[in-house]
Design a protein around this motif. Structure first.
Motif, mmCIF file in Angstrom:
data_model
loop_
_atom_site.group_PDB
_atom_site.id
_atom_site.type_symbol
_atom_site.label_atom_id
_atom_site.label_comp_id
_atom_site.label_asym_id
_atom_site.label_seq_id
_atom_site.Cartn_x
_atom_site.Cartn_y
_atom_site.Cartn_z
ATOM 1 N N LEU A 82 2.730 -28.001 28.801
ATOM 2 C CA LEU A 82 1.688 -27.569 27.874
ATOM 3 C C LEU A 82 1.490 -26.077 28.096
ATOM 4 C CD1 LEU A 82 -0.930 -30.425 28.457
ATOM 5 C CD2 LEU A 82 0.932 -30.352 26.773
ATOM 6 N N ILE A 83 1.429 -25.297 27.019
ATOM 7 C CA ILE A 83 1.324 -23.845 27.114
ATOM 8 C C ILE A 83 0.126 -23.379 26.300
ATOM 9 C CG2 ILE A 83 2.466 -21.624 26.717
ATOM 10 C CD1 ILE A 83 5.104 -23.357 26.438
ATOM 11 N N GLN A 84 -0.815 -22.727 26.957
ATOM 12 C CA GLN A 84 -1.954 -22.107 26.291
ATOM 13 C C GLN A 84 -1.795 -20.595 26.392
ATOM 14 O OE1 GLN A 84 -5.838 -23.125 27.899
ATOM 15 N NE2 GLN A 84 -6.655 -21.158 27.231
ATOM 16 N N PRO A 85 -1.490 -19.915 25.270
ATOM 17 C CA PRO A 85 -1.416 -18.454 25.335
ATOM 18 C C PRO A 85 -2.801 -17.907 25.711
ATOM 19 C CG PRO A 85 -0.634 -19.295 23.209
ATOM 20 C CD PRO A 85 -1.254 -20.436 23.934
ATOM 21 N N VAL A 86 -2.833 -16.938 26.631
ATOM 22 C CA VAL A 86 -4.112 -16.382 27.075
ATOM 23 C C VAL A 86 -4.294 -14.955 26.577
ATOM 24 C CG1 VAL A 86 -5.492 -15.725 29.101
ATOM 25 C CG2 VAL A 86 -4.267 -17.913 29.078
ATOM 26 N N SER A 87 -3.284 -14.099 26.801
ATOM 27 C CA SER A 87 -3.421 -12.710 26.370
ATOM 28 C C SER A 87 -2.062 -12.153 25.977
ATOM 29 C CB SER A 87 -4.030 -11.858 27.490
ATOM 30 O OG SER A 87 -3.126 -11.753 28.572
ATOM 31 N N GLY A 88 -2.097 -11.092 25.166
ATOM 32 C CA GLY A 88 -0.888 -10.386 24.770
ATOM 33 C C GLY A 88 -0.141 -11.067 23.643
ATOM 34 N N GLU A 89 0.807 -10.324 23.084
ATOM 35 C CA GLU A 89 1.657 -10.846 22.017
ATOM 36 C C GLU A 89 2.815 -11.628 22.641
ATOM 37 O OE1 GLU A 89 1.447 -10.837 18.559
ATOM 38 O OE2 GLU A 89 -0.593 -10.273 19.107
ATOM 39 N N SER A 90 3.000 -12.852 22.158
ATOM 40 C CA SER A 90 4.071 -13.721 22.640
ATOM 41 C C SER A 90 4.452 -14.674 21.518
ATOM 42 C CB SER A 90 3.607 -14.520 23.872
ATOM 43 O OG SER A 90 2.604 -15.453 23.507
ATOM 44 N N ILE A 91 5.602 -15.309 21.658
ATOM 45 C CA ILE A 91 5.962 -16.291 20.639
ATOM 46 C C ILE A 91 5.038 -17.500 20.726
ATOM 47 C CG2 ILE A 91 8.335 -15.471 20.412
ATOM 48 C CD1 ILE A 91 9.239 -17.967 21.976
ATOM 49 N N TRP A 92 4.420 -17.733 21.902
ATOM 50 C CA TRP A 92 3.458 -18.826 22.027
ATOM 51 C C TRP A 92 2.202 -18.522 21.217
ATOM 52 C CZ3 TRP A 92 4.089 -17.482 27.738
ATOM 53 C CH2 TRP A 92 5.322 -17.928 28.211
ATOM 54 N N ALA A 93 1.704 -17.282 21.319
ATOM 55 C CA ALA A 93 0.519 -16.877 20.545
ATOM 56 C C ALA A 93 0.838 -16.902 19.050
ATOM 57 C CB ALA A 93 0.043 -15.489 20.973
ATOM 58 N N ASP A 94 2.037 -16.449 18.672
ATOM 59 C CA ASP A 94 2.454 -16.492 17.268
ATOM 60 C C ASP A 94 2.442 -17.934 16.758
ATOM 61 O OD1 ASP A 94 2.961 -13.757 17.544
ATOM 62 O OD2 ASP A 94 5.143 -14.005 17.646
ATOM 63 N N PHE A 95 3.004 -18.840 17.546
ATOM 64 C CA PHE A 95 3.100 -20.249 17.155
ATOM 65 C C PHE A 95 1.709 -20.869 16.996
ATOM 66 C CE2 PHE A 95 3.745 -24.783 17.959
ATOM 67 C CZ PHE A 95 4.863 -25.064 17.202
ATOM 68 N N LEU A 96 0.816 -20.585 17.936
ATOM 69 C CA LEU A 96 -0.541 -21.124 17.857
ATOM 70 C C LEU A 96 -1.258 -20.583 16.623
ATOM 71 C CD1 LEU A 96 -2.625 -22.936 19.257
ATOM 72 C CD2 LEU A 96 -3.399 -20.906 20.516
ATOM 73 N N ARG A 97 -1.118 -19.300 16.365
ATOM 74 C CA ARG A 97 -1.759 -18.668 15.211
ATOM 75 C C ARG A 97 -1.187 -19.216 13.890
ATOM 76 N NH1 ARG A 97 -1.368 -14.009 17.106
ATOM 77 N NH2 ARG A 97 0.725 -13.543 16.359
ATOM 78 N N GLU A 98 0.116 -19.403 13.824
ATOM 79 C CA GLU A 98 0.766 -19.821 12.575
ATOM 80 C C GLU A 98 0.740 -21.327 12.341
ATOM 81 O OE1 GLU A 98 4.680 -18.104 12.931
ATOM 82 O OE2 GLU A 98 3.847 -16.071 13.056
ATOM 83 N N LYS A 99 0.781 -22.108 13.421
ATOM 84 C CA LYS A 99 0.918 -23.561 13.247
ATOM 85 C C LYS A 99 -0.181 -24.377 13.915
ATOM 86 C CE LYS A 99 5.712 -23.300 12.538
ATOM 87 N NZ LYS A 99 6.907 -23.153 12.449
ATOM 88 N N ASP A 100 -1.139 -23.710 14.547
ATOM 89 C CA ASP A 100 -2.233 -24.403 15.259
ATOM 90 C C ASP A 100 -1.733 -25.250 16.415
ATOM 91 O OD1 ASP A 100 -4.284 -23.324 13.652
ATOM 92 O OD2 ASP A 100 -4.008 -24.898 12.157
ATOM 93 N N GLY A 101 -0.573 -24.947 16.945
ATOM 94 C CA GLY A 101 -0.038 -25.675 18.094
ATOM 95 C C GLY A 101 0.914 -26.779 17.688
#
Length: 178
Positions: A82-101
């Motif tokens: 399980l990956i929770q993006p915390v800070s900075g730009e990452s493909i994880w943060a992109d994925f959460l923003r675009e697909k809600d996880g």
């Protein structure tokens, strides 16, 4: 000069070890998986681990500064991450923003990254993010394979003599799992 032949695609992608899921709240997701489905226990870590000054991080081939909270458990022969993006730009943060996880990647352990990278480049599948692993001396690489297969392919260069699973961090040091 004795150059090793490149491994076949079957050899490169034979050691499937992990499913990675991006979530908004790793503690909540782990709690629900445990309470509802009996999945766990989870090993939760902050990445990069505190005190590691050798960590390298790259986002679309550029040096980057991103962090995440991660939780790991075994599902039979496969590890659930399980990956929770915390800070900075990452493909994880992109994925959460675009697909809600959701399910983000599957991971294969490999002996060497370069043959995999060269092979996938032939299909125009390029690294989207990569960095140092939790275990010193390991490196992971996420490939932008979503348009071709619907999810990210991750590979991890593992160290000889290790099982390639994500270790627990205790007092800032890697502790191997049984």
């Amino acid at each position: 000069m004795n150059e090793k032949p490149s491994p076949s695609k079957e050899e490169m992608f034979k050691n499937f070890v992990q499913i990675g899921v991006v979530v908004a709240d790793v503690d909540q997701a782990a709690r629900y998986l445990s309470e509802i489905f009996g999945i766990g226990p989870f090993r939760v870590i902050d990445w990069p681990p505190e005190g590691r000054t050798d960590i390298q991080k790259f986002y679309h081939s550029q040096p980057a500064d991103f962090t995440a909270r991660m939780a790991f458990t075994e599902l039979g022969p496969v590890e659930l991450e399980l990956i929770q993006p915390v800070s900075g730009e990452s493909i994880w943060a992109d994925f959460l923003r675009e697909k809600d996880g959701g399910i983000h990647h599957i991971r294969f352990n490999v002996d060497e990254l370069t043959p995999v990278q060269e092979y996938l480049a032939g299909y125009d599948i390029l690294p989207a993010q990569h960095g140092s692993g939790i275990r010193p001396g390991t490196t992971w690489m996420n490939f932008g394979s979503e348009e071709k297969v619907g999810f990210v392919i991750e590979v991890m260069k593992v160290l000889p003599g290790t099982n390639g699973r994500t270790p627990q961090i205790v007092n800032g040091k890697v502790e191997e799992q049984d």
